[in-house]
Design an enzyme around this catalytic site. Sequence first.
Site, PDB file in Angstrom:
ATOM      1  N   ALA A   1      29.096 -81.826  35.757  1.00 29.66           N
ATOM      2  CA  ALA A   1      27.684 -81.549  35.486  1.00 29.66           C
ATOM      3  C   ALA A   1      26.822 -82.782  35.738  1.00 29.66           C
ATOM      4  O   ALA A   1      25.752 -82.699  36.360  1.00 29.66           O
ATOM      5  CB  ALA A   1      27.523 -81.078  34.042  1.00 29.66           C
TER       6      ALA A   1
ATOM      7  N   ALA B   1      37.219 -85.628  30.595  1.00 26.79           N
ATOM      8  CA  ALA B   1      36.153 -84.632  30.404  1.00 26.79           C
ATOM      9  C   ALA B   1      35.573 -84.276  31.768  1.00 26.79           C
ATOM     10  O   ALA B   1      34.432 -84.593  32.087  1.00 26.79           O
ATOM     11  CB  ALA B   1      35.074 -85.182  29.478  1.00 26.79           C
ATOM     12  N   GLU B   2      36.381 -83.585  32.565  1.00 29.60           N
ATOM     13  CA  GLU B   2      35.967 -83.296  33.939  1.00 29.60           C
ATOM     14  C   GLU B   2      34.745 -82.400  33.984  1.00 29.60           C
ATOM     15  O   GLU B   2      33.912 -82.507  34.887  1.00 29.60           O
ATOM     16  CB  GLU B   2      37.134 -82.670  34.711  1.00 29.60           C
ATOM     17  CG  GLU B   2      37.298 -81.169  34.630  1.00 29.60           C
ATOM     18  CD  GLU B   2      37.625 -80.656  33.233  1.00 29.60           C
ATOM     19  OE1 GLU B   2      37.280 -79.507  32.925  1.00 29.60           O
ATOM     20  OE2 GLU B   2      38.238 -81.402  32.446  1.00 29.60           O
ATOM     21  N   ASP B   3      34.607 -81.494  33.009  1.00 26.72           N
ATOM     22  CA  ASP B   3      33.474 -80.567  33.007  1.00 26.72           C
ATOM     23  C   ASP B   3      32.155 -81.306  32.831  1.00 26.72           C
ATOM     24  O   ASP B   3      31.185 -81.046  33.540  1.00 26.72           O
ATOM     25  CB  ASP B   3      33.645 -79.506  31.918  1.00 26.72           C
ATOM     26  CG  ASP B   3      34.226 -80.081  30.632  1.00 26.72           C
ATOM     27  OD1 ASP B   3      34.045 -81.294  30.382  1.00 26.72           O
ATOM     28  OD2 ASP B   3      34.864 -79.321  29.880  1.00 26.72           O
ATOM     29  N   ASN B   4      32.127 -82.246  31.896  1.00 28.77           N
ATOM     30  CA  ASN B   4      30.918 -83.027  31.674  1.00 28.77           C
ATOM     31  C   ASN B   4      30.596 -83.903  32.871  1.00 28.77           C
ATOM     32  O   ASN B   4      29.427 -84.057  33.246  1.00 28.77           O
ATOM     33  CB  ASN B   4      31.080 -83.883  30.415  1.00 28.77           C
ATOM     34  CG  ASN B   4      29.807 -84.573  29.998  1.00 28.77           C
ATOM     35  OD1 ASN B   4      29.511 -85.664  30.449  1.00 28.77           O
ATOM     36  ND2 ASN B   4      29.044 -83.932  29.127  1.00 28.77           N
TER      37      ASN B   4
END
Length: 455
Positions: free
Chosen positions: A271, A265-268
């Site tokens: 962030a 989950a690179e996006d999380n």
Amino acid sequence: MDLDSDDYHDFFASLGLIWFLALWTIWLLGTWAARNRYRLRPRSPLSSAARTAVPGVSILRPLKGLDTNLYENLESTFTQEYPNFEILLCIADEDDQALPVVRELISKYPNVNAKVLIGVEDVGVNPKVNNLMGGYRSAANDILWILDSNVTVHSGTLARSVDALQTPTKNGERVALVHHVPFAFSTESRVGSRIEEAFLNTNHAKMYLAINTVAIESCVVGKSNLYRRSDLERVNGSLKRITSPEPNAKQDGLCGLPAFGRFLAEDNMIASALWHELGLRHDLSCDVARNVVGNMSLRDYIQRRIRWIRVRKHMVFAATMVEPLTESIVLVAIGSSSLKYLFGFSRWLYILVHFCMLLVIDLDVYTSLSGHPLPQSIKWEFLAGWVTRELLALPIFIIAIFGNTVEWRGRTYQVLKNGEVQHVSNHRSFLNSFAILRWYQPQKYQVLATDPVLP
């Protein structure tokens, strides 16, 4: 002083009532936030500004195959009302079916600065990150807009997002990332598609908005994220605060997008890194990321939820363990028991009122995000999906929590600490140990790296 059984009953009944009231407060906060933010979407002054008066933006879209509605999804970036942007379309190989669609759009919009980047750079196990690396290194601008291939956006989204990125929070803190709440749009009358649509547009949306309104912790789904490459180049996913007094201090070792290739989950994680390592904040614009849901079966939906519960378990363990207590079926049991014991309320009357009120606020959230009430053409399918989602939430969680492996893009991964993953082979699924659950056994099907992560 010794406590008798009545004292214990009073204590737990009161605790249950407090939890019940707290969850309803959160739900109402999310409903209010949806109304307050999305019922009015003004045009940004940046839409008509001179090219030299606005910061440049590089739009990166990772592509893999023919997603549902792909042409319209990609075209929505070509038609952005913003004077200074480029589009970098990232494709792994020349045989990809998305390439003809991309070339047709580039031909249709010759005045838009759009490029195709073919190839991957292997920086980790995450294929989306590997696919994006060419665009990341080639981007001409500091502001990056990472937009998944199954998402379509309004023409004013980029301008409003840049506005939000450049506007400090009410506490004067700099905004490092602008994200958009997913709004599912199903093009197929499949069971899984309707459940996913009902889930993202009601329960998930109101919780997502409530958490981001309180803003005490990072909570981001990576369908559509805008941030600065100069900020990303300072962090590495360690989530350890940079303590150096230097204004542009960075973490030791590998930083930037390549450092996040080890996460599923690179996006999380990006962030969270901007939040914790730099001490910066996030914001939402008044736009949604229209997540186009295609042909999703019930099995697909269940496996998707299982996969991301297992990922979240290793990223935010405490919050994941509390999650079942936030589901309506569990909450109605807690609330009805507490109200019955403390005030003598009828359980069945409470249950009826509870679910009627919940449906009302969920449909209100849907209306706020979509800009219109629930269409009559999908009314009964949507409501059936909503009921099914509520009934399946707890069983799916129980199945998901007993396991640490996920199926992704035809391969099996072991989820490690903080959401990092490694390939595994000869894996026997926990579900396969029980004949009654073999219907839920994960299949070796291709799953896009653009699946959402639910905090």
